[in-house]
Structure formats: structure tokens, C-alpha cells
Design a protein around this motif. Structure first.
Motif, PDB file in Angstrom:
ATOM      1  N   TYR A  83     -53.383 -38.821   4.516  1.00  0.00           N
ATOM      2  CA  TYR A  83     -51.932 -39.054   3.949  1.00  0.00           C
ATOM      3  C   TYR A  83     -51.263 -37.514   4.029  1.00  0.00           C
ATOM      4  O   TYR A  83     -51.718 -36.589   3.676  1.00  0.00           O
ATOM      5  CB  TYR A  83     -52.251 -39.336   2.367  1.00  0.00           C
ATOM      6  CG  TYR A  83     -50.907 -39.698   1.627  1.00  0.00           C
ATOM      7  CD1 TYR A  83     -49.767 -40.079   2.099  1.00  0.00           C
ATOM      8  CD2 TYR A  83     -50.727 -39.266   0.308  1.00  0.00           C
ATOM      9  CE1 TYR A  83     -48.448 -40.376   1.401  1.00  0.00           C
ATOM     10  CE2 TYR A  83     -49.678 -39.276  -0.338  1.00  0.00           C
ATOM     11  CZ  TYR A  83     -48.426 -39.955   0.037  1.00  0.00           C
ATOM     12  OH  TYR A  83     -47.515 -40.021  -0.516  1.00  0.00           O
ATOM     13  N   GLY A  84     -50.044 -37.808   4.469  1.00  0.00           N
ATOM     14  CA  GLY A  84     -49.144 -36.412   4.554  1.00  0.00           C
ATOM     15  C   GLY A  84     -47.760 -36.734   4.455  1.00  0.00           C
ATOM     16  O   GLY A  84     -47.441 -37.836   4.690  1.00  0.00           O
ATOM     17  N   VAL A  85     -47.138 -35.904   4.018  1.00  0.00           N
ATOM     18  CA  VAL A  85     -45.627 -36.165   3.819  1.00  0.00           C
ATOM     19  C   VAL A  85     -44.949 -34.584   4.086  1.00  0.00           C
ATOM     20  O   VAL A  85     -45.526 -33.565   4.158  1.00  0.00           O
ATOM     21  CB  VAL A  85     -45.044 -36.290   2.304  1.00  0.00           C
ATOM     22  CG1 VAL A  85     -46.045 -37.554   1.767  1.00  0.00           C
ATOM     23  CG2 VAL A  85     -45.358 -35.323   1.199  1.00  0.00           C
ATOM     24  N   ARG A  86     -43.631 -34.834   4.038  1.00  0.00           N
ATOM     25  CA  ARG A  86     -42.839 -33.620   4.087  1.00  0.00           C
ATOM     26  C   ARG A  86     -41.899 -33.881   2.939  1.00  0.00           C
ATOM     27  O   ARG A  86     -41.232 -34.513   3.066  1.00  0.00           O
ATOM     28  CB  ARG A  86     -42.016 -33.530   5.704  1.00  0.00           C
ATOM     29  CG  ARG A  86     -41.503 -32.047   5.715  1.00  0.00           C
ATOM     30  CD  ARG A  86     -40.829 -31.971   7.110  1.00  0.00           C
ATOM     31  NE  ARG A  86     -39.160 -32.046   6.541  1.00  0.00           N
ATOM     32  CZ  ARG A  86     -38.315 -32.734   7.478  1.00  0.00           C
ATOM     33  NH1 ARG A  86     -38.625 -33.532   8.465  1.00  0.00           N
ATOM     34  NH2 ARG A  86     -37.225 -33.006   6.930  1.00  0.00           N
ATOM     35  N   PHE A  87     -41.769 -32.676   2.231  1.00  0.00           N
ATOM     36  CA  PHE A  87     -40.862 -32.774   1.030  1.00  0.00           C
ATOM     37  C   PHE A  87     -39.466 -32.366   1.507  1.00  0.00           C
ATOM     38  O   PHE A  87     -39.141 -31.303   2.089  1.00  0.00           O
ATOM     39  CB  PHE A  87     -41.496 -31.838  -0.150  1.00  0.00           C
ATOM     40  CG  PHE A  87     -42.745 -32.168  -0.373  1.00  0.00           C
ATOM     41  CD1 PHE A  87     -42.880 -32.969  -1.504  1.00  0.00           C
ATOM     42  CD2 PHE A  87     -43.836 -31.305  -0.010  1.00  0.00           C
ATOM     43  CE1 PHE A  87     -44.229 -33.466  -1.875  1.00  0.00           C
ATOM     44  CE2 PHE A  87     -45.247 -31.589  -0.580  1.00  0.00           C
ATOM     45  CZ  PHE A  87     -45.312 -32.768  -1.369  1.00  0.00           C
ATOM     46  N   THR A  88     -38.585 -33.376   0.960  1.00  0.00           N
ATOM     47  CA  THR A  88     -37.160 -33.147   1.561  1.00  0.00           C
ATOM     48  C   THR A  88     -36.221 -32.788   0.625  1.00  0.00           C
ATOM     49  O   THR A  88     -35.140 -31.932   0.743  1.00  0.00           O
ATOM     50  CB  THR A  88     -36.585 -34.362   2.362  1.00  0.00           C
ATOM     51  OG1 THR A  88     -36.813 -35.506   1.417  1.00  0.00           O
ATOM     52  CG2 THR A  88     -37.422 -34.645   3.714  1.00  0.00           C
ATOM     53  N   ARG A  89     -36.259 -33.115  -0.844  1.00  0.00           N
ATOM     54  CA  ARG A  89     -35.480 -32.701  -1.776  1.00  0.00           C
ATOM     55  C   ARG A  89     -36.194 -32.929  -3.132  1.00  0.00           C
ATOM     56  O   ARG A  89     -37.066 -33.992  -2.941  1.00  0.00           O
ATOM     57  CB  ARG A  89     -34.148 -33.548  -1.840  1.00  0.00           C
ATOM     58  CG  ARG A  89     -34.352 -34.860  -2.078  1.00  0.00           C
ATOM     59  CD  ARG A  89     -32.874 -35.648  -2.120  1.00  0.00           C
ATOM     60  NE  ARG A  89     -31.671 -34.832  -1.644  1.00  0.00           N
ATOM     61  CZ  ARG A  89     -31.472 -35.306  -0.225  1.00  0.00           C
ATOM     62  NH1 ARG A  89     -32.013 -36.229   0.378  1.00  0.00           N
ATOM     63  NH2 ARG A  89     -30.529 -34.620   0.447  1.00  0.00           N
ATOM     64  N   PRO A  90     -36.123 -32.164  -3.846  1.00  0.00           N
ATOM     65  CA  PRO A  90     -36.696 -32.366  -5.394  1.00  0.00           C
ATOM     66  C   PRO A  90     -36.310 -33.703  -6.066  1.00  0.00           C
ATOM     67  O   PRO A  90     -35.313 -34.068  -5.792  1.00  0.00           O
ATOM     68  CB  PRO A  90     -36.502 -31.104  -6.168  1.00  0.00           C
ATOM     69  CG  PRO A  90     -35.239 -30.727  -5.596  1.00  0.00           C
ATOM     70  CD  PRO A  90     -35.221 -31.185  -4.292  1.00  0.00           C
TER      71      PRO A  90
ATOM     72  N   VAL B 111     -36.633 -38.447  -0.738  1.00  0.00           N
ATOM     73  CA  VAL B 111     -37.483 -37.324  -1.254  1.00  0.00           C
ATOM     74  C   VAL B 111     -38.608 -36.898  -0.607  1.00  0.00           C
ATOM     75  O   VAL B 111     -39.061 -35.856  -0.655  1.00  0.00           O
ATOM     76  CB  VAL B 111     -37.548 -37.592  -2.677  1.00  0.00           C
ATOM     77  CG1 VAL B 111     -36.284 -37.665  -3.434  1.00  0.00           C
ATOM     78  CG2 VAL B 111     -38.520 -38.730  -2.930  1.00  0.00           C
ATOM     79  N   LEU B 112     -39.326 -37.825   0.400  1.00  0.00           N
ATOM     80  CA  LEU B 112     -40.187 -37.807   1.127  1.00  0.00           C
ATOM     81  C   LEU B 112     -40.147 -38.078   2.591  1.00  0.00           C
ATOM     82  O   LEU B 112     -39.656 -39.198   2.674  1.00  0.00           O
ATOM     83  CB  LEU B 112     -41.576 -38.239   0.620  1.00  0.00           C
ATOM     84  CG  LEU B 112     -42.078 -37.827  -0.869  1.00  0.00           C
ATOM     85  CD1 LEU B 112     -43.279 -38.679  -1.299  1.00  0.00           C
ATOM     86  CD2 LEU B 112     -42.488 -36.385  -0.855  1.00  0.00           C
ATOM     87  N   ALA B 113     -40.182 -37.239   3.604  1.00  0.00           N
ATOM     88  CA  ALA B 113     -40.148 -37.499   4.922  1.00  0.00           C
ATOM     89  C   ALA B 113     -41.285 -37.496   5.544  1.00  0.00           C
ATOM     90  O   ALA B 113     -42.146 -37.023   5.078  1.00  0.00           O
ATOM     91  CB  ALA B 113     -39.032 -36.596   5.512  1.00  0.00           C
ATOM     92  N   LYS B 114     -41.243 -38.259   6.876  1.00  0.00           N
ATOM     93  CA  LYS B 114     -42.521 -38.609   7.599  1.00  0.00           C
ATOM     94  C   LYS B 114     -43.805 -38.713   6.414  1.00  0.00           C
ATOM     95  O   LYS B 114     -44.876 -38.106   6.832  1.00  0.00           O
ATOM     96  CB  LYS B 114     -42.761 -37.023   8.240  1.00  0.00           C
ATOM     97  CG  LYS B 114     -41.793 -36.702   9.263  1.00  0.00           C
ATOM     98  CD  LYS B 114     -41.867 -35.514  10.022  1.00  0.00           C
ATOM     99  CE  LYS B 114     -40.915 -35.233  11.277  1.00  0.00           C
ATOM    100  NZ  LYS B 114     -41.026 -34.267  11.885  1.00  0.00           N
ATOM    101  N   SER B 115     -43.532 -39.415   5.710  1.00  0.00           N
ATOM    102  CA  SER B 115     -44.601 -40.010   4.808  1.00  0.00           C
ATOM    103  C   SER B 115     -45.242 -41.013   5.197  1.00  0.00           C
ATOM    104  O   SER B 115     -44.854 -42.125   5.746  1.00  0.00           O
ATOM    105  CB  SER B 115     -44.102 -40.514   3.574  1.00  0.00           C
ATOM    106  OG  SER B 115     -44.993 -40.699   2.385  1.00  0.00           O
ATOM    107  N   ARG B 116     -46.647 -40.466   5.808  1.00  0.00           N
ATOM    108  CA  ARG B 116     -47.427 -41.472   6.512  1.00  0.00           C
ATOM    109  C   ARG B 116     -48.874 -41.664   6.070  1.00  0.00           C
ATOM    110  O   ARG B 116     -49.273 -40.520   5.518  1.00  0.00           O
ATOM    111  CB  ARG B 116     -47.657 -41.153   8.095  1.00  0.00           C
ATOM    112  CG  ARG B 116     -46.420 -41.275   8.625  1.00  0.00           C
ATOM    113  CD  ARG B 116     -46.403 -41.043  10.062  1.00  0.00           C
ATOM    114  NE  ARG B 116     -44.960 -40.967  10.506  1.00  0.00           N
ATOM    115  CZ  ARG B 116     -44.180 -40.287  11.327  1.00  0.00           C
ATOM    116  NH1 ARG B 116     -44.839 -39.046  11.571  1.00  0.00           N
ATOM    117  NH2 ARG B 116     -42.985 -40.560  11.711  1.00  0.00           N
TER     118      ARG B 116
END
Length: 136
Positions: A76-83, A122-127
Motif C-alpha cells: 500500500y502506498g500513497v502520495r500526500f497532496t494536501r492536508p 488529499v492522497l494521490a497515487k494511492s494504490r
């Protein structure tokens, strides 16, 4: 049978400041930006913000509920894009959904997850990569 393009039932998760305080106790992350409005605004934030890991953990719940087993998550992984801003009066609501991106020959399923608050990602590339049993 799981197929590419299958949608995972979307959910809404209300987030209140009390949730952040409980998470701080469990995680040991007592940074005041997660519970003290005056401090958060003093460092330039619009208000108290949710812990990134709290947001990430909340978002994966759509997948673990779908497969019926938190232990089925292999990656599981994500990129945080905004709080996620959590106001004292209204809190925040995290909207989460997912779609099956790939069904692999080894029995694993890749899922793309969407996570938004007030229409803002708020989360990008969330896979997530999960083992899916007959229940899904």
C-alpha cells in the motif's frame, strides 16, 4: 469473481479532533499542528490538520472492508497532496472509493484508491495490492 474496472463501494469517514487526539496517543505523534488550533495557525496552516498516516490508514479501510481481511493487504502506498483540515466546529469528511486496476495471475489484485475532502484530492497515487478471496 473480481474484474478490472470493478468499483469498490465508496465510503465517507467523518474525522473529528477527538480522533486526532486518540491517534496521537496511539502513534506517539503529539505534534501540536494535529490538536492545537492556535499553534497550527501560528505556523501558517489554515487550522488543525490530520496526521498523514491517520489519513492513509483511514483510506485503506475501503479496501480492507471490501476484502474482509486487513491482513490481505500486501502493499500500500500513497502520495500526500494536501492536508486534511479538521475544524473544531465541523471536523472533516474523507470520501474514499476504489477501482480494480489489475487482476494478476498470482491471485493478487491491484486497486486504485481515491481520497478526497470537499472535492479536493488529499492522497494521490494511492494504490494497494491485495489478496482477494471468494468473498469479494
Amino acid at each position: 469473481m473480481v474484474s478490472v474496472g470493478d468499483e469498490i463501494p465508496a465510503r465517507e469517514f467523518p474525522i473529528r479532533r477527538a480522533d486526532l487526539v486518540r491517534y496521537a496517543g496511539a502513534s506517539g505523534d503529539f505534534n501540536p499542528i494535529h490538536w492545537n488550533e492556535r499553534f497550527a495557525k501560528g505556523v501558517g496552516l489554515p487550522d488543525v490538520i490530520a496526521h498523514g498516516m491517520f489519513t492513509m490508514a483511514t483510506a485503506i479501510r475501503v479496501v480492507t472492508d471490501w476484502v474482509g481481511d486487513p491482513g490481505a493487504v500486501v502493499e500500500y502506498g500513497v502520495r500526500f497532496t494536501r492536508p486534511v483540515v479538521v475544524s473544531d466546529a465541523d471536523g472533516a469528511t474523507l470520501q474514499v472509493g476504489g477501482v480494480v486496476r489489475e487482476v494478476r495471475d498470482d491471485g493478487l489484485v491491484a486497486v486504485d484508491i481515491t481520497a478526497t475532502v470537499d472535492g479536493q484530492t488529499v492522497l494521490a497515487k494511492s494504490r494497494a495490492l491485495v489478496r482477494v478471496g471468494a468473498a469479494a
